[in-house]
Design an enzyme around this catalytic site. Structure first.
Site, PDB file in Angstrom:
ATOM      1  N   GLU A 261       5.833   0.633   0.080  1.00 39.99           N
ATOM      2  CA  GLU A 261       4.553   1.053  -0.594  1.00 39.99           C
ATOM      3  C   GLU A 261       4.645   2.618  -0.969  1.00 39.99           C
ATOM      4  O   GLU A 261       4.050   3.044  -2.001  1.00 39.99           O
ATOM      5  CB  GLU A 261       3.613   1.066   0.520  1.00 39.99           C
ATOM      6  CG  GLU A 261       2.090   1.167   0.112  1.00 39.99           C
ATOM      7  CD  GLU A 261       1.014   1.526   1.331  1.00 39.99           C
ATOM      8  OE1 GLU A 261       1.409   0.757   2.502  1.00 39.99           O
ATOM      9  OE2 GLU A 261      -0.216   1.541   0.821  1.00 39.99           O
TER      10      GLU A 261
ATOM     11  N   GLU B 125      -2.623   1.806  11.018  1.00 46.14           N
ATOM     12  CA  GLU B 125      -3.638   1.079  10.292  1.00 46.14           C
ATOM     13  C   GLU B 125      -3.124  -0.264  10.124  1.00 46.14           C
ATOM     14  O   GLU B 125      -3.416  -1.492  10.172  1.00 46.14           O
ATOM     15  CB  GLU B 125      -4.329   1.596   9.179  1.00 46.14           C
ATOM     16  CG  GLU B 125      -4.912   0.820   8.092  1.00 46.14           C
ATOM     17  CD  GLU B 125      -4.646   1.047   6.802  1.00 46.14           C
ATOM     18  OE1 GLU B 125      -4.333  -0.223   6.101  1.00 46.14           O
ATOM     19  OE2 GLU B 125      -4.655   2.145   6.094  1.00 46.14           O
TER      20      GLU B 125
END
Lengths: 419, 414
Positions: free
Chosen positions: B140, B68
């Site tokens: 992240e 993604e």
């Protein structure tokens, strides 16, 4: 677009007609000058009022009533608007055309009943309700620590304005919340009804019948003496405060807080919005493209401004080993803006993005309502088109000039505890 | 192009299947300035084992999410920067069973749609760009590791599931993403980003013929059958009934789970949604007792989650006395089993659920979210709305059997 009527001194009903929603939203906004001693009590009152009432002795009965009104939504919001305290109680409900029942009138009456007919005895809110809401607010304040990014930002802003009422949490400080009693809260409630500027915003396809008369009838029983609202002040300069805290985390959080010379109203704020957006807003911003994408130092590195108090923050999550590198690069990017090293592409992308978000304003009832509340003091409330026109006029010099007015005030670090 | 037309909440839902196999849904919201568009694939973090060219392939955890991130990078520049020129807000997300790319715009819809369809249809990965992304996603992952709310939920999934890949963290770990290569990304892309495994949802004031024309221009892949992910058989009962992790929190966080049979009918999952609201919603005795005893605060949530091969109820919150929370939760469930649910309570909650759905039609993003959910689960939105009306008290009461001891697990962070 707005029909504004002052029905009593400092009590206005503002009706914004819009056909596109299947709901109506009504919000009572009570605005008071920010006073450090009153923050906690004032902030708790809207939550108390929306959790129960004389006719709804507990929240379970109230929630059942709301579900029965096709999930009518009643809620409270407390915030600072510059140096004033904003207390909001709102209700959003489906229109009669959708439910094919008398939903609207029942919802309006419920909202008025909760605001003006609270569950009190002998000049005090009931202990069980007070303790419940105090507990919920206290938990909310404590829970902030679990969300490290928000926590780091909140502590930074608190420090930037530590010598003024603005340097408090919007719900007040924990010890002040815990000290509240049924009596102090009832006094705060009466004070809010007497002293506040009241804006009643209605957003929907038609103004609920008789709302003006219903509000007037209830306010006529109160000896109103509205207080003058504060003119917000912001001053910068002085030495930079550095705060370091430790927590059991893996990634350090860094926040840099910058203060400007004054607050900005909506029509003056275009250059400020562009400046912080080009610095650390969208994916075209300097912090995103350099600190995140090019140097891979942070997953997030963002700049956000608060025009109503004239400050902005930059926050990022970063490995401990890279803190100094990230800080140096963040400050370097800010210096580049001050030197005018801004491309036309950056300005154009930012103008386009800011205007996009303004265009969508009229697609959300809560956004329209908030816009009216914070811009109500204009004779004619500016529209999103007015602000877009201002954005179009901003040039590179305006951005450089506004960037130069900000000074670093607080550097906050949340570091992993050493094992 | 022939469109299937359904009227929902006074507005038209148009749908058609593009020659490539792509399913397109357009909800016409003529009076809104905002258009919300989602281009998605039925491919998420759980699809980490699949068959491609006759061979079984197992890929590193976190690859759907990694893919993604990488899709935004095109040979001729970053898709984010292309959207920056039009001003649209763009983003993407990966969940257990889907990856969605979206934009939200008030201008230049056609340009934005072209950018979206183009960048998701043309993959471009190199060794260098994959390595760079490992740094960003590594940050992240570290950020999520510091979020107790995220951890308590994912730990619960580890307790509930023994084999199903829902137990793997969506972004993977620093170790698993280090194994991702450009070749693996192409393999996943070619397997799951085939138009017949994808959907396009648009909510706003748009012309359906223009959408069809742009789809013809941008979607050049030919129709082919999508690959299927391979799942090991999952036992009915939970993997373990308790899991805990130490983190610095001011008070312990808990997530209570009840594992349900997967792949239920739409009617059964809708009844479960209503049941969870009756048992643990803000009008329930359970919620009242928990609040009255100051055991939870108002961020307590109760949800039913379901998707390919998984279904579970989760109750999450923070409490100084998690044992007492569990006692009350189990006691109230037992009472519901013993005494049943009153017709009045059922009707009120059903009315409330109807209201929740109707209100979502005020917002292009929320309508899009409902349509995406329907597209992923291959159900019809109009059918779903009809089913809510038809649900009976018996349908809901029948679901109570899910709440039994062997389906129960508790995750805590303290």
């Amino acid at each position: 677009m707005c029909n504004k009527e002052e029905i009593l001194k400092n009590v206005k009903i503002i009706y914004n007609k819009t056909e596109k929603f299947n709901t109506t939203r009504i919000a009572f906004n009570f605005i008071l000058p920010l006073n450090e001693k009153e923050i906690a009590a004032n902030a708790l009152v809207p939550y108390l009022l929306t959790s129960c009432g004389k006719n709804y002795p507990d929240f379970q009965k109230l929630n059942l009533k709301l579900l029965d009104l096709y999930n009518a939504d009643i809620g409270a919001v407390c915030d600072f608007n510059g140096d004033n305290q904003l207390l909001k109680i709102y209700c959003s409900f489906l229109n009669d055309e959708v439910t094919e029942e008398k939903n609207e009138e029942k919802a309006v009456n419920l909202l008025l009943d909760l605001i003006f007919n609270p569950r009190v005895e002998n000049g005090a809110f009931l202990k069980e309700d007070v303790e419940r809401e105090k507990h919920l607010t206290a938990e909310k304040i404590k829970a902030l620590f679990n969300e490290k990014r928000k926590y780091a930002l909140a502590v930074t802003v608190k420090d930037m304005f530590k010598n003024e009422p603005y340097g408090n949490f919007v719900s007040g400080n924990l010890e002040d919340v815990l000290a509240l009693t049924g009596e102090t809260l009832y006094n705060a409630y009466i004070n809010i009804l007497k002293k506040s500027t009241i804006l009643i915003n209605v957003i929907g396809s038609k103004e609920p019948a008789g709302i003006k008369e219903k509000v007037l009838e209830r306010l006529s029983k109160i000896d109103r003496d509205p207080a003058e609202l504060n003119e917000t002040k912001t001053e910068n300069g002085g030495k930079v405060n550095e705060i370091t805290e430790y927590a059991e985390i893996a990634q350090a959080k860094m926040v840099l807080g910058f203060k400007g010379e004054k607050p900005y109203n909506i029509l003056e704020s275009a250059a400020l919005s562009l400046f912080t957006d080009i610095l650390g807003g969208g994916p075209y911003s300097k912090l995103f493209t350099v600190v995140r994408e090019k140097m891979s130092l942070c997953y997030y590195c963002a700049a956000r401004s608060k025009r109503s108090k004239g400050y902005f923050t930059i926050d990022c999550g970063v490995d401990v080993a890279n803190i100094e590198k990230a800080k140096a690069e963040i400050l370097n990017q800010l210096e580049l803006i001050k030197k005018g090293e801004i491309s036309l592409d950056e300005i154009l992308s930012s103008k386009t993005a800011l205007k996009e978000s303004l265009y969508s304003l009229n697609d959300s009832q809560s956004a329209i309502e908030n816009w009216i509340t914070v811009n109500e003091n204009y004779k004619h409330i500016p529209t999103n088109q007015d602000v877009m026109a201002r954005i179009d006029k901003v040039n590179i010099n305006d951005i450089v000039n506004i960037a130069k007015t900000f000074k670093l005030s607080t550097v906050y670090l949340l570091l992993p505890k050493q094992k | 192009m022939k469109f299937k037309t359904t009227e929902i909440n006074g507005k038209q839902l148009l749908s058609f299947t593009h020659k490539s196999g792509l399913e397109v849904f357009i909800y016409k919201m003529e009076d809104f300035r905002t258009t919300y568009t989602v281009f998605g694939t039925r491919y998420g973090s759980i699809d980490n084992c699949f068959s491609a060219d006759g061979e079984t392939v197992t890929v590193p955890a976190g690859i759907a999410h990694f893919l993604e991130h990488k899709m935004f990078e095109c040979e001729d520049g970053d898709a984010f920067l292309k959207f920056a020129k039009t001003g649209a807000y763009s983003n993407a997300y990966t969940s257990f069973d889907r990856t969605c790319y979206l934009f939200n715009s008030t201008n230049l819809f056609e340009e934005n749609l072209k950018i979206l369809l183009n960048f998701v249809s043309v993959p471009y990965f190199t060794k260098e760009t994959v390595e760079k992304e490992q740094g960003i996603i590594g940050q992240e992952i570290t950020m999520y590791d510091d979020m107790p709310n995220w951890r308590v939920f994912h730990n619960l999934l580890n307790a509930l599931y023994k084999e199903h890949p829902i137990k793997i963290d969506i972004p993977g770990t620093k170790e698993t993403i280090a194994k991702i290569t450009d070749k693996l990304l192409y393999s996943c892309y070619n397997t799951f980003y085939t138009p017949s495994n994808m959907f396009l949802v648009i909510c706003g004031d748009v012309d359906e013929n223009t959408v069809a024309k742009i789809a013809d221009q941008e979607i050049l892949q030919v129709k082919k059958e999508p690959a299927k992910a391979i799942f090991k058989e999952e036992p009915k009962s939970v993997c373990k009934n308790f899991i805990s992790q130490k983190m610095e929190v001011l008070k312990p966080l808990f997530a209570i789970g009840f594992k349900d049979m997967a792949n239920k009918t739409l009617k059964q999952t809708t009844a479960m949604d209503i049941l969870v609201k009756i048992l643990a919603g803000e009008t329930s005795n359970m919620y009242k007792r928990l609040i009255d005893e100051k055991l939870i605060d108002d961020d307590f949530t109760a949800e039913y989650n379901s998707g390919r091969g998984f279904a579970f109820v989760s109750l999450e919150g923070a409490s100084d006395n998690v044992n007492r929370v569990c006692e009350i939760v189990l006691d109230e469930i037992e009472k519901a089993k013993q005494n049943g649910i009153s017709e009045e309570e059922f009707n009120t909650v059903k009315k409330g659920v109807t209201g929740i759905i109707l209100k979502q039609f005020n917002n292009p993003e929320q309508v899009a979210s409902m349509l995406v959910d329907c597209a992923v689960k291959k159900v019809d939105l109009a059918e779903e709305l009809k089913i809510i009306k038809e649900i009976t008290l018996k349908d809901v009461t029948d679901c109570l059997e899910v709440f039994k001891k062997e389906n129960y697990a508790l995750s805590i962070i303290e």
